[in-house]
Every structure is written in C-alpha cells, then in structure tokens.
Enzyme design. Structure first.
Site, mmCIF file in Angstrom:
data_model
loop_
_atom_site.group_PDB
_atom_site.id
_atom_site.type_symbol
_atom_site.label_atom_id
_atom_site.label_comp_id
_atom_site.label_asym_id
_atom_site.label_seq_id
_atom_site.Cartn_x
_atom_site.Cartn_y
_atom_site.Cartn_z
ATOM 1 N N CYS A 74 40.973 51.235 35.202
ATOM 2 C CA CYS A 74 41.364 50.271 34.172
ATOM 3 C C CYS A 74 42.832 49.946 34.381
ATOM 4 C CB CYS A 74 41.126 50.839 32.772
ATOM 5 S SG CYS A 74 41.696 49.745 31.452
ATOM 6 N N CYS A 218 41.829 41.937 31.213
ATOM 7 C CA CYS A 218 41.268 42.958 32.105
ATOM 8 C C CYS A 218 42.131 42.981 33.362
ATOM 9 C CB CYS A 218 39.812 42.626 32.454
ATOM 10 S SG CYS A 218 39.083 43.760 33.656
#
Length: 275
Positions: A74, A218
């Site tokens: 992430c 993201c």
C-alpha cells in the site's frame, strides 16, 4: 487497550498501530468491525508496524484491507507509516528501510513534510503479477459477459490492471471495477485503475481497490498507471497523478528501474480502543 493513530494519504485513510512496543493481534472479524465507519473507527486499511525480520532493515510493514484480508503493498500507507514511526519516536532516521510480504522498500522523509517512497521495480511479467497471459504485452483483452476491455497490467507488489478512459469523472468505476476485480485471469484478484491521460506528464486517475472498493487515492495504483502509460508510449519519466483525494508525483526511468512516489502523509488523531 490498544493505542492507535488515525492517518490519511490523500484521503486514503488508515488506522496505524505500533506493534513494536505493544503486543497486538487482529482477527479478520476484529478488523472488519474496526473498519466500520458507523460502528467502528472507520478506515480503508489497517497498518501494523512490527519489528524487522532482517537486521539490515528498520521495520516490517503489514497491511490489512477493510474486509480483513492481508495484502502485499500500500503506497499511501507507506508514506503514513514513515511519518508515524518518526512521530512516535520509533526511529530518528529520515531514510527508513522496511520489509513487506512482497519485498523491501525505502521511505524518505522530505524537508517539506512530504514522503518519498522507493516502490521498487515494477513487475510486468504476467506470471509474477499474477495474470494469466502467455507473454508480456503493452495491452491485453479482458473479456466479460457484458463487454471486452482493453487494459494494461502490472504489479507494484500487488496486482493492477489499468484502463484508458476519455473522461475519468464519468467512468463507471463502481460497476466495471466490481466486475474486473475478481476476473478469472487475475488469480489473486486485482486493483482496477481508470486513467485519463491529460498529457505526457499529467494523468487523472480513479482506482477501484481489491477488497475496499473505490478509494480517494491509491499510491500503488498511481504507480501502476504511470508504468502502463509509459510502456504504452503515452507518458514520460515524471508524471503528476491527480486522484480524487489530491496529487502524487511519480518518477520512473523505465523497465528494470525502481519507481519513486512522492506525496503527503497526514496525522488526524491519536486514540485508544478496547478490542
């Protein structure tokens, strides 16, 4: 009681927990309950800071989606991770080396408050993404019962497919994202990016994340979109990526080279909770 910090990177929000000075364990059910925005803390991902497994590294970095599944990487979380370990006094370094389940990363705290992350070398080999295809291609055909999509595919430690769209604002992100995220050609599922190329140094992007639906930003999705765009000859080395939650800067010198991502990491509040 478990101490935690709420943070976000461009609106992609996290519950960050120090597992170095606290003994913590989260079951998938507990994570789902904590992620609930009405009855819990509410977050896209839970980030867990653990001691390093390798003496050459500073920390181990674990990521759990809101549905309780553990994922490999992430990018927005990595920036928050770096800010967290510095703020909490777990390190005084400005260059922090961490491991994840998919590899190693270097995080660099910049003087202007942003964080630059060495996201590693992008993976384009289908079997390693993983993606079912005979050989690497610039563009793949993804067939569904409704329609066929043209996409690029890459991994930044987690799998991404990237679709070119004329107008990202009107793209059917929820509908198409839900259809493609579990596509049979991606054995571990996939994050789905919707990319509008403004020019060779600027894109607009929305991402439907595997296990979390659409998020405001993201980081790995921004990286994958730039990789796909560059491989397809549409983008240059440094690209501004506008996401619903804000802007990231991505720098990639091309195949075989590591990719660098720079962006903000915001502290929201500190809290404690009984599991």
């Amino acid at each position: 009681m478990i101490q935690f910090t709420k943070m976000h990177g461009l609106g992609n929000d996290f519950m960050v927990v120090d597992g170095v000075t606290q003994n913590v364990f989260f079951s998938p059910e507990q994570i789902r309950r904590l992620a609930d925005r009405n009855f819990g803390i509410g977050f896209d991902q839970l980030l867990l800071v653990e001691p390093p497994y390798d003496p050459d590294l500073d920390f181990h970095y674990r990521i759990f989606n809101a549905d309780g599944t553990e994922v490999e990487q992430c990018g927005n979380g990595a920036r928050c991770f770096a800010r967290f370990v510095r703020n909490k006094g777990l390190t005084n370094k400005s260059k922090i080396r961490v491991s994840t389940s998919s590899g190693k990363m270097t995080l660099r705290l910049e003087r202007d408050g942003t964080v630059t992350v060495n996201m590693g070398v992008p993976i384009l080999e289908p079997s390693q993404i993983p993606f079912k295809a005979k050989k690497p291609e610039k563009t793949y055909l993804l067939q569904t019962p409704m329609q066929t999509f043209l996409c690029g595919a890459a991994s930044m430690g987690n799998p991404h497919c990237v679709l070119d769209v004329e107008d990202v604002a009107s793209a059917s992100v929820a509908e198409i994202g839900a259809m493609l995220t579990k596509h049979e050609r991606f054995p571990r599922g996939v994050n789905v990016g919707f990319m509008q190329v403004v020019d060779s140094g600027h894109i607009k992007l929305r991402v439907y994340e595997r296990g979390a639906a659409e998020t405001l930003a993201c980081g790995t999705g921004a990286c994958a979109a730039v990789v796909v765009g560059q491989v397809q000859g549409k983008l240059g080395q440094q690209v501004r990526v506008d996401l619903p939650g804000g802007t990231l800067t991505i720098n990639w010198e091309g195949e075989g080279k590591p990719l660098w991502m720079t962006g903000p990491a915001q502290h929201v509040y500190d809290g404690q909770i009984q599991l």
